[in-house]
Design a protein around this motif. Sequence first.
Motif, PDB file in Angstrom:
ATOM      1  N   LEU A   1      49.656  91.465  89.087  1.00  0.00           N
ATOM      2  CA  LEU A   1      49.756  92.795  88.122  1.00  0.00           C
ATOM      3  C   LEU A   1      50.565  93.597  89.838  1.00  0.00           C
TER       4      LEU A   1
ATOM      5  N   LEU B   1      54.235  92.538  90.295  1.00  0.00           N
ATOM      6  CA  LEU B   1      54.376  92.730  89.183  1.00  0.00           C
ATOM      7  C   LEU B   1      54.865  94.465  89.349  1.00  0.00           C
ATOM      8  N   MET B   2      54.221  95.364  89.713  1.00  0.00           N
ATOM      9  CA  MET B   2      53.934  96.390  89.754  1.00  0.00           C
ATOM     10  C   MET B   2      54.817  97.026  91.036  1.00  0.00           C
TER      11      MET B   2
ATOM     12  N   LEU C   1      57.409  95.192  91.961  1.00  0.00           N
ATOM     13  CA  LEU C   1      58.806  94.811  91.800  1.00  0.00           C
ATOM     14  C   LEU C   1      59.603  95.863  90.721  1.00  0.00           C
ATOM     15  N   ILE C   2      58.830  97.049  90.257  1.00  0.00           N
ATOM     16  CA  ILE C   2      59.543  98.249  89.264  1.00  0.00           C
ATOM     17  C   ILE C   2      59.256  99.168  90.289  1.00  0.00           C
ATOM     18  N   GLN C   3      58.973  99.435  91.383  1.00  0.00           N
ATOM     19  CA  GLN C   3      59.224 100.574  92.912  1.00  0.00           C
ATOM     20  C   GLN C   3      60.567 100.980  92.835  1.00  0.00           C
ATOM     21  N   LYS C   4      60.722 102.491  93.280  1.00  0.00           N
ATOM     22  CA  LYS C   4      61.451 102.969  94.122  1.00  0.00           C
ATOM     23  C   LYS C   4      61.424 103.182  95.382  1.00  0.00           C
TER      24      LYS C   4
ATOM     25  N   TYR D   1      52.046  98.428  96.485  1.00  0.00           N
ATOM     26  CA  TYR D   1      51.370  97.179  95.646  1.00  0.00           C
ATOM     27  C   TYR D   1      51.733  96.043  96.181  1.00  0.00           C
TER      28      TYR D   1
ATOM     29  N   MET E   1      58.827  87.768  96.939  1.00  0.00           N
ATOM     30  CA  MET E   1      60.246  87.120  97.624  1.00  0.00           C
ATOM     31  C   MET E   1      61.075  88.218  97.247  1.00  0.00           C
ATOM     32  N   ALA E   2      61.128  88.611  95.762  1.00  0.00           N
ATOM     33  CA  ALA E   2      62.301  89.413  94.933  1.00  0.00           C
ATOM     34  C   ALA E   2      62.634  90.576  95.407  1.00  0.00           C
ATOM     35  N   TYR E   3      60.347  90.914  95.770  1.00  0.00           N
ATOM     36  CA  TYR E   3      60.847  92.490  95.730  1.00  0.00           C
ATOM     37  C   TYR E   3      60.960  93.344  97.403  1.00  0.00           C
TER      38      TYR E   3
ATOM     39  N   LYS F   1      64.236  93.317  97.423  1.00  0.00           N
ATOM     40  CA  LYS F   1      65.285  94.610  96.504  1.00  0.00           C
ATOM     41  C   LYS F   1      65.329  95.439  98.262  1.00  0.00           C
TER      42      LYS F   1
END
Lengths: 98, 475
Positions: free
Chosen positions: B267, B270-271, B273-276, B284, B400-402, B405
């Motif tokens: 969780l 995933l959270m 990943l969607i942050q700005k 997270y 790694m993905a976030y 980003k």
Amino acid sequence: MFENWTLFIGSFMGFILLGFLIYLIGNRSFRPEGKKGETYTCGEPFQKVSVTSDNFYQAIIESMGLNRLRDVHTGNLSDYVIWMVVGIVMIVIMVLVI
Amino acid sequence: MITIAISVLFLAAFLVLVLKKDMIAISAIVFSFFFLIFIYLAPETMVFAFSGWNPPFGIVWVLDGLGLFMALLITGIMSLTAIYSVKYIKKRKHRYYTLLCLLTIGLLGISLTGDIFNMYVFFELMSVSSYALVAFLLNKESTEAAFKYLVVGSLSSSFLLLGIAMLYGLAGTLNMADLATKVYGGPAFLVVLGLILGGLSLKSAIVPFHFWLPDVHPAAPSPVSALLSSVIVGSGVYMMIRVIFTVFGIVSVFWMLILLGLVTMILGGLMALIQKDAKRLIAYSTVSQIGYIFVAIGIGTSLGVTAGLFHLLNNILLKSLLFMSFGIVLWHTGTRDMNRLGGIGKQMPWVAFCFGVGALGTAGVPPLNGFASKWLIYMATWQVSPVITAIAIIVSAITMAYYIKVFSCIFMGHSNIKIVNKTPKMMLIPVIIITIMCIVIGIFPQIGIMFVEPATNALLNQSQYINAVLGGSVI
């Protein structure tokens, strides 16, 4: 185990350095002389852009419905207190059952 | 002996308010760090009694491998944060340093006390000073975040206190070594364990107790964020494992730790990943990494516990590094919004490098420290279930993905913001020191393992702890 690990990390770093060395040598031998021009003159002109955070993984986020996770994190204190009490009850039950 | 360090910190907390000299607080925190290094060199567990009252009646300090491991980490990070804050904090600095001293006392007390109620008292001291530090900027956002943190924090403290009171009622003692000899797996004791773990889960930021962390981080000053995500969350983890392993010694709850750890890991990832907001994203990420720690410790084997504690050490270093290096960006630009940042890397190459090391380390890329501990976690989980290993590896890929980003949005691409001021050296030096530590531990993981091993031995050897405290070798 850690002797092998050091060997692994040593080789990993060695390969990175080797790659960097090859890059440097290659870069030096192909350094262009004279005026630098565009590689291709036809086509659309290249524009400098920055990718914003909204553009990242948008397809994955939408297809997996990850935005729904946002709805759970409301920022409301009462919701947080409820989550906390639920969590504590859950832990007490898990400790008793397991 | 340890009372000297605590007394110096208390005195400094008072003097810095009266004399308005920040150096007093910084010196006291750095002194406590070097003082603990001196104690750490002692080969055996040391037990100090308060005012001549021997255990189990009197309160004792227990300086075992685990307690000293935490205390050194806490004072080390606190020292670097205190130096970093000299230029970062602009207003009401003396109050800030008073709170920092009190926070250090609370965290040190939690790590080194041998009495469970005394641990609660230090836990409260740590909590109250952290509420005030979160609200330090005194704007709308920080006040709201601090209020939320205060309410949920008080609720968690109430459950913790209820658990301790019930434990005292059942066992008739508060000394942790004495409790270990009296506690058994009966239903009443299990309810007590559930209440204590529930109360402590908030500080550890386990799902579903994680919500406060991402709300509090953006509102707090960056050095405070660094402390929240590293040593404060770490102290929550420490208290949980101390209670489970040393006091209760109940193996059956390990599966619960693995389960909660897995949910937290996924969780949190995933959270993120969607942050700005960059600070929310790193918060997270902390939640996700805490999941790794609990999964590893939940394995319960020597390898699992070593991996968990090693990852705790690395997470403390990496999160301090990430928040401090992003703090420099925030100090220059005044925004946390990743959509508004971009292309700063060319203007701040050192900060970009340090942040990159923190990001890659957290994702577990070799040759950085995060790789070493994650590798151990994969090995430990593989022995129990390859499915857990697979999940851990997938979450590493998400990490790694976030971080790609966040790094790309802040440091790469077209530059929107012009950095005018020079980064103060007082802010840059602590960041570079932590970066070097991350790289060195990554290349030579033996150093990290050497530091973690006494803590693992102390945690897995309950009888040694009991003998050290109740065996009559009290100083």
